[in-house]
Design a protein around this motif. Structure first.
Motif: not given
Lengths: 520, 316
Positions: A61, A64, A66, A140-141, A143, A145, A406, A410, A424, A435-437, A443
């Motif tokens: 990662f 990303s 993290i 590929t992980s 944020q 992407k 998690q 998710v 972020f 990018g941030a969930w 979504q």
């Protein structure tokens, strides 16, 4: 016979006892503790920095952002550019200079010609092309992407020049280049497992024992002359925050990452130690609300929760005073930061009760989920529960094992409120909503979808000038109104250090920068 | 004897087969989704789906089970879902470290418990016996997670003599390695040492009631010689049995001590892997544990049968 056998056995036992018991007390022996003390004085070459962090690195990662990788993302790797902490504009790193043309759709980078990967291979334009391509892969992980997916062409246009074309000009290109560490294309298949961790950074990976430790050694061919000062870095993994604190206080460790906020605050006033707070302010604690689940499907109920929470208490009791109350996701450096609107929600139980009555939800029940492995989130959840009970909402705590939490998070299937932290908020605002969930406009974890939100997300991604300023304002109003993410405290990452460690720096995405660090 | 041994093999294999199904089933019933964690932060649903497929997690459970079992039987334990590292490497590293810790604790338990038991069993002074009894009671009563923290406070923070946590292998650097080992091994050893001391003292006192000891005393043998050459050797066998049980308990207790001292052993590996739903690691670790137990049990049965022919006849 027994006695004759017994004599040597006793001597052996005594010798072993002496070895185990008094070995470290013998001044002639090397001491595991003394070996980690600095020798005092000003900037100097040499010495090994001992660092401790809560979880193992995850090389898969690296593209990303993290926490576990903060110790290696800037010590082992470099990026094309680095954001200036004050102006938030890009500064040269592996790219010496660049030209932006075609209304922001074409970026031409002049690369340094003196950079080599740790394997000895020269760094060049093909490596940039490779990483950009790698970023867009499904597996590929990252944020950022969504930014990489806007790249329509990336090609070598000179021995040390690469040209990157975008389908449309987007505002967070430099966020992508800040996060896009230059991994080695020749060893990428062994990167995820940690068998080969090769970058261009100031330190090379000497050894990596998964779950245990990482040993870094000074890169003698680093492209910055005379840097780094340190001979090496030893990174140990200590899952317990208290163990990391003990290691720091014992003098064994110079730098502790990821301490729980209360443990970090405990270090603050101790002589010989410093608690350094990152200026990125890239950690915001929030309550998420699944807007599909009654009574949280009513906006008044979500607003009532926002008015009910005592942010000052959360700050003092759960975060040790590190941070500031905030109703918005942005940190003060962000272009979307608005201090007045950030203070929009304060503790007002009466207003909260009115809103609940208005929504017909007085006396309703909500479930509050959190990961039981994160002590800070558990502490926040307990305060929130008490606050919601005060306004007449029955709040049931639902601690979950992290893996289960998690999974629910998710998939957007948390059936109620949830406590979490997001990042972020410190750089380009569009990176948050793209990018941030928790905030993703397409979504997100709250299942909040709104055409206006999508429009604003697109507007702040591609807009410019006055239109952009207006979009930030409108976005803030929408976030404050809808409260699918109820921001509580804008905090920051902290570094607990021994005073002997000087020159510690970090990137705006929290990668530890030890180019100029030394042990005084 | 060979026929008896061969008859034991099918039942051992059956136990292992049942254990593998139970281990696989229980872990897959646990909540959490390894694909979510393997996909990384803020991953899209599409990315999670692709990763799930890549890891084979979208296959039916029987198929996943057979795939895993096939790997185990051919010596391929697979890769960690989250770390991407071969499971065999992870388990190999952790197992070596846990054994190192446990061996250190056994040595300390014997070094501390042996003399204490001797004092409790033969010392005539009430003061020294009282003090030793109190010390063993304390050592037994304080669990390793408390003694571990106290040791860190005293020897790492207050006096800075020993490192607070971490690990350097004894084989890589014995001088530093032993310093990292002392405190965790001591925390693990103290309760076992107390048990050993109590059993040894009881055993010695029992031996002292035997006729041959009285005869030795009557013949004028020196007390020291009686204790060391006659009483102690005869008191040891039951204590060794207790030591064996304590070793098993220490292996279990190592999980807690490893957490306190950031010791990268099997206990830490299990906890980390459970937290992250890294099924492959946990599955293999549990199966290895069961296998070791079954093999030991089978060997014990064979040993019993070897020394006692009646057993072979009974079970023929």
């Amino acid at each position: 016979m027994t006695g004759q056998r017994g004599q040597p056995a006793r001597r052996t036992v005594l010798a072993a006892g002496l070895l185990l018991g008094t070995g470290p007390l013998n001044t002639a022996c090397r001491s595991a503790v003394a070996e980690q003390q600095g020798s005092g004085g000003g900037p100097r070459h040499g010495g090994t920095l001992h660092m401790v962090q809560g979880t193992d690195i995850l090389p898969a990662f690296l593209l990303s952002q993290i926490n576990p990788n903060f110790s290696v993302s800037r010590t082992v790797f470099n990026t094309l550019t680095e954001l200036d902490h004050r102006t938030l504009r890009p500064r040269p790193s592996l790219a010496k200079s660049w030209r932006v043309t075609d209304g922001g759709r074409t970026h031409v980078f002049q690369l340094r010609d003196d950079v080599r990967f740790h394997s000895g291979r020269p760094f060049g334009p093909d490596d940039v092309v490779f990483v950009l391509d790698h970023l867009t892969k499904d597996t590929t992980s990252s944020q950022v992407k969504s930014v990489a997916q806007q790249v329509t062409s990336a090609e070598r246009t000179g021995d040390h020049e690469v040209t990157v074309g975008f389908g449309k000009a987007v505002s967070n290109v430099w966020d992508m280049f800040e996060m896009m560490v230059m991994i080695d294309r020749e060893s990428v298949t062994d990167l995820a497992s940690g068998r080969e961790i090769i970058g261009t950074g100031p330190f090379t990976v000497e050894s990596y024992k998964p779950g245990s430790s990482i040993s870094l050694k000074r890169n003698r061919h680093y492209w910055k002359p005379g840097r780094p000062y340190l001979d090496g870095i030893e990174i140990a993994i200590a899952a317990q925050s208290s163990t990391a604190v003990a290691s720091l206080r014992s003098g064994q460790t110079h730098l502790a990452l990821d301490l729980s906020p209360l443990d970090a605050a405990g270090i603050r006033d101790r002589p010989g130690f410093r608690l350094v707070q990152s200026d990125a302010h890239d950690l915001t604690y929030y309550i998420g609300a699944n807007v599909k689940v009654p009574p949280l499907d009513k906006v008044e109920v979500r607003q009532a929760v926002a008015w009910a929470v005592d942010r000052q208490r959360v700050l003092a009791q759960a975060l040790g005073g590190i941070g500031r109350p905030s109703s918005l996701p942005w940190s003060p450096a962000s272009a979307a930061w608005d201090p007045d609107r950030a203070a929009a929600y304060t503790l007002d139980p009466e207003k909260a009760k009115r809103l609940l009555r208005q929504a017909g939800a007085a006396g309703a029940t909500v479930d509050l989920y959190y990961s039981n492995t994160l002590a800070t989130n558990a502490a926040i959840a307990q305060i929130v529960q008490a606050n919601l009970e005060d306004i007449g909402l029955t709040c049931r705590l639902r601690p979950k094992q992290d893996a289960e939490y998690q999974k629910l998070f998710v998939s957007g299937k948390i059936p109620g409120l949830f406590v979490n932290g997001h990042g972020f908020g410190q750089l380009t605002p569009s990176t948050l909503v793209k990018g941030a969930w928790p905030f993703n406009a397409q979504q997100n974890a709250s299942n909040f979808r709104d055409p206006e939100y999508s429009r604003l997300a697109e507007e702040i991604w591609t807009g410019k000038g006055d239109a952009l300023t207006a979009a930030y304002r409108d976005l803030n109003e929408l976030l404050l109104r809808e409260q699918f993410v109820i921001d509580l405290i804008n905090s920051t990452h902290t570094y607990a250090i021994q005073a002997s460690l000087q020159g510690l720096a970090w990137t705006m995405y929290d990668g530890i920068d030890l180019d100029n660090a030394y042990l005084a | 004897m060979l026929r008896y041994a061969l008859r034991r093999v099918p039942s051992a294999l059956l136990v292992l087969a049942i254990a593998s199904v139970v281990v696989f089933g229980v872990l897959h019933l646990a909540p959490g989704d390894p694909a979510v964690l393997a996909a990384g932060p803020d991953a899209s649903a599409r990315t999670v789906a692709v990763v799930r497929h890549q890891l084979g997690l979208d296959a039916s459970l029987p198929r996943q089970y057979l795939s895993w079992l096939g790997g185990v039987l051919t010596g391929d334990l697979g890769d960690s879902y989250v770390r991407g590292v071969p499971v065999a490497t992870l388990i190999g590293n952790g197992l070596g470290n846990t054994l190192e810790l446990t061996l250190g604790a056994i040595v300390l338990a014997v070094l501390l418990g042996g003399p204490a038991g001797l004092v409790l069993g033969v010392a005539k002074g009430r003061l020294i016996r009282g003090a030793t009894a109190a010390a063993t009671a304390l050592a037994f009563a304080i669990p390793p997670y408390v003694s571990g923290v106290l040791l860190v406070m005293v020897f790492a923070i207050t006096h800075r003599i020993l490192p607070a946590g971490g690990h350097i292998s004894l084989t890589a650097d014995p001088e530093l390695g032993v310093q990292y080992l002392i405190m965790p091994a001591l925390a693990l050893a103290l309760p076992a040492a107390a048990v050993l001391a109590r059993f040894l003292s009881t055993s010695i006192r029992r031996v002292f009631d035997e006729d041959y000891i009285r005869i030795g005393t009557a013949k004028g043998l020196r007390r020291r010689r009686i204790v060391l050459c006659h009483a102690l050797p005869n008191a040891l066998p039951p204590v060794l049995t207790v030591l064996g049980i304590q070793i098993g308990q220490m292996l279990g207790g190592a999980i807690v001590v490893e957490a306190i001292f950031a010791w990268p052993g099997v206990g830490q590996l299990i906890i980390d892997s459970l937290k992250s739903s890294d099924y492959f690691v946990v599955q293999n670790l549990l199966l290895i544990t069961v296998t070791v137990f079954v093999v030991l049990q089978t060997l014990t049965d064979l040993l019993h049968a070897a020394v006692d022919p009646r057993l072979r006849m009974e079970r023929a």
